[in-house]
Scaffold this active site. Structure first.
Site, PDB file in Angstrom:
ATOM      1  N   LYS A  80       0.843  -1.198   0.000  1.00 47.43           N
ATOM      2  CA  LYS A  80       0.000   0.000   0.000  1.00 47.43           C
ATOM      3  C   LYS A  80       0.877   1.246   0.000  1.00 47.43           C
ATOM      4  CE  LYS A  80      -3.913   2.025   2.584  1.00 47.43           C
ATOM      5  NZ  LYS A  80      -4.778   1.876   3.782  1.00 47.43           N
ATOM      6  N   SER A 155      -9.654   2.102   2.883  1.00 46.26           N
ATOM      7  CA  SER A 155      -8.845   2.863   1.953  1.00 46.26           C
ATOM      8  C   SER A 155      -7.884   2.024   1.128  1.00 46.26           C
ATOM      9  CB  SER A 155      -8.041   3.909   2.727  1.00 46.26           C
ATOM     10  OG  SER A 155      -7.135   3.282   3.635  1.00 46.26           O
ATOM     11  N   SER A 179      -9.638  -0.329   7.067  1.00 45.83           N
ATOM     12  CA  SER A 179      -9.093  -0.189   5.707  1.00 45.83           C
ATOM     13  C   SER A 179      -8.369  -1.415   5.176  1.00 45.83           C
ATOM     14  CB  SER A 179      -8.151   1.018   5.636  1.00 45.83           C
ATOM     15  OG  SER A 179      -8.875   2.213   5.760  1.00 45.83           O
TER      16      SER A 179
END
Length: 491
Positions: A80, A155, A179
């Site tokens: 990420k 997210s 997330s």
């Protein structure tokens, strides 16, 4: 010929270790897959082709030299874009850091490299991890491989979508309010939030420092546990890091895979099984609860009355911390700089930079947080929210005196269409209704696929006491042994 992109991380590591295939071949197969499908999925913001192949060659050289390799050596991983990576762009999904190449690796990335995993690149995310759909990325939305007209969660939608699209066998996410788990649920993958402090935040670009938790994402529970083992553990560079070893998450996953939960007592959170969840989600959840009972688990209902206040408390605490953390993005030291023509004051340059660099959701949360921390309102908003956080923690403590772990649906609904909720922030925030309490408490939680609703994945969430991460892996692996894994339609 075996399609290497369809194999588990465990299987890939085994093939590399025995020399049946090479790390370079495994890496190239995944790079080719990214090249074939990522234009439709947009899971990646940056693909580090040269760096990945160089890392893979190093693993092959070590194996050829007779070195003993780690359990995930040669396995590709997607990271990420919230974790710093030396010399590789780290944008956090924001224009304000466009093109920034950090001079150092985060602890998580350091440990991935030391374990011999191969970093493929950086995955898309909601800007500064603020969002539940990966539509708030400054670089465009990621799409769900199950249906490219739908969101992949957020997210960390890029990390989850990369798994579901077979672009990577493993990925790293971060979980501030869900997330990791919520994208896992809506993409049919596994996402685990470790105990807060069980994984290092050093090099994680901060959103909410008392909540942010990096963690593993995978297509099955054992792979997630192995990745958790690699990235977890104490880090003296993180003041909130717990000075204790990682619980035996791998052993627990292997134990759970036997399908025996005799002696395990699970509590169904009553506040999360009433109104609010889609009927299809609840049907899949109930079927999974029955499956867990057939595996020997004792199922009881547990009331956690203050969980219903977690959402409003979170949306005071997290924005308050973000308004402080994001003050460092000022156009002075790194990243975007707007309006510096020699005729403007520093304050004007900072204002113009932030106006251009931050997206609407980030601005919204900064304003909420700044207001909540302001003189005259601190006690009424931020202070009250922290009191609610204490009550939620007490609910968990009381519950874990009665059961080994708590279970609930991961998210109230399946993946919704892109654009369906962007005009209504509250409806977007509801995606994290069931995941937020664990972040406020600090304990571990995992989402594991448990069924389908109208052809879209549903996740079951398992919540455990702090530093009892192994418990959630045992239950998750047992459920997986019963219901199996879920494969999206071919892209």
């Amino acid at each position: 010929m075996t399609d290497l992109t369809k194999l588990s991380a465990v299987d890939l590591a085994g093939l590399v270790a025995t020399g049946e295939t090479s790390a370079v071949e495994v890496t190239q197969a995944h790079l080719d897959r990214i090249g074939a499908v990522d234009e439709r999925v947009h899971a990646f913001l940056h693909v580090d082709t040269e760096g990945a192949l160089a890392a893979a060659r190093a693993v092959d050289e070590r194996r050829a030299a007779g070195e003993e390799l780690g359990p995930l050596a040669g396995v590709p991983v997607a990271v990420k874009d919230v974790l710093t990576t030396k010399g590789v762009p780290t944008t956090v999904g924001s224009k304000i850091l466009e093109g920034w190449r950090p001079p150092y690796d985060s602890t998580i990335v350091e440990r991935l490299r030391a374990a011999g995993t191969v970093m493929l690149g950086k995955t898309n995310m909601d800007e500064f991890a603020m969002g539940s759909s990966t539509e708030y990325s400054a670089y465009g939305p990621t799409r769900n491989p199950w249906d490219t007209d739908r969101i992949p969660g957020g997210s960390g939608g890029g990390s989850a979508a990369a798994l579901a699209a077979y672009e990577a066998p493993l990925s790293i996410g971060s979980d501030t309010g869900g997330s990791i788990r919520q994208p896992g649920a809506v993409t049919g993958t596994v996402g685990a939030k470790p105990t807060y402090g069980g994984t290092s935040r050093y090099g994680l670009v901060a959103f909410s420092s008392s909540l942010d938790t990096p963690g593993p994402c995978a297509r099955n529970v054992l792979d997630a546990a192995l990745l958790h083992q690699v990235i977890g553990g104490h880090d003296p560079r993180d003041s909130t890091s717990i000075p204790a070893p990682v619980p035996d998450v791998v052993g627990a996953a292997r134990l759970g895979a036997s399908g025996d939960l005799t002696g395990v007592k699970l509590g169904v959170v009553t506040e999360f099984t009433g109104e609010g969840a889609e009927p299809g989600v609840m049907a899949a959840f109930r079927e999974s609860v029955e499956a867990l009972a057939k595996l020997g688990a004792e199922i009881v209902e547990i009331s956690c009355p203050h969980f219903r206040y977690a959402l409003p408390a979170y949306y005071l605490i997290a924005p308050s911390e973000c308004s402080s953390n994001l003050a460092r993005f000022d156009g002075v030291r790194f990243g975007l700089r707007v309006g510096d023509d020699g005729n403007r004051s520093l304050e004007e340059v900072m204002s113009l930079t932030r106006e251009a660099g931050f997206g609407p959701e980030v601005k919204r949360r900064i304003m909420i947080g700044t207001y909540a921390l302001s003189s005259g309102y601190y006690d009424a908003y931020y202070g009250q929210a922290q009191k609610v956080r204490t009550l939620i923690t007490r609910d968990f403590t009381t519950a874990f005196e009665q059961v080994d772990a708590l279970i609930s649906p991961t998210t109230p609904f399946v993946a919704f269409p892109i654009g369906a909720r962007t005009s209504d922030p509250y409806q977007m925030y509801l995606a994290d209704l069931f995941t937020i309490p664990t972040n406020l408490y600090g304990g571990p939680a995992i989402s594991v696929p448990c069924g389908l609703s109208d052809g879209l994945p549903v996740g079951l969430q398992i919540m455990a006491p702090t530093m009892a991460d192994d418990r959630m892996y045992r239950v998750a692996a047992a459920l997986e042994s019963s219901v199996g894994t879920f494969t999206p339609p071919a892209l």
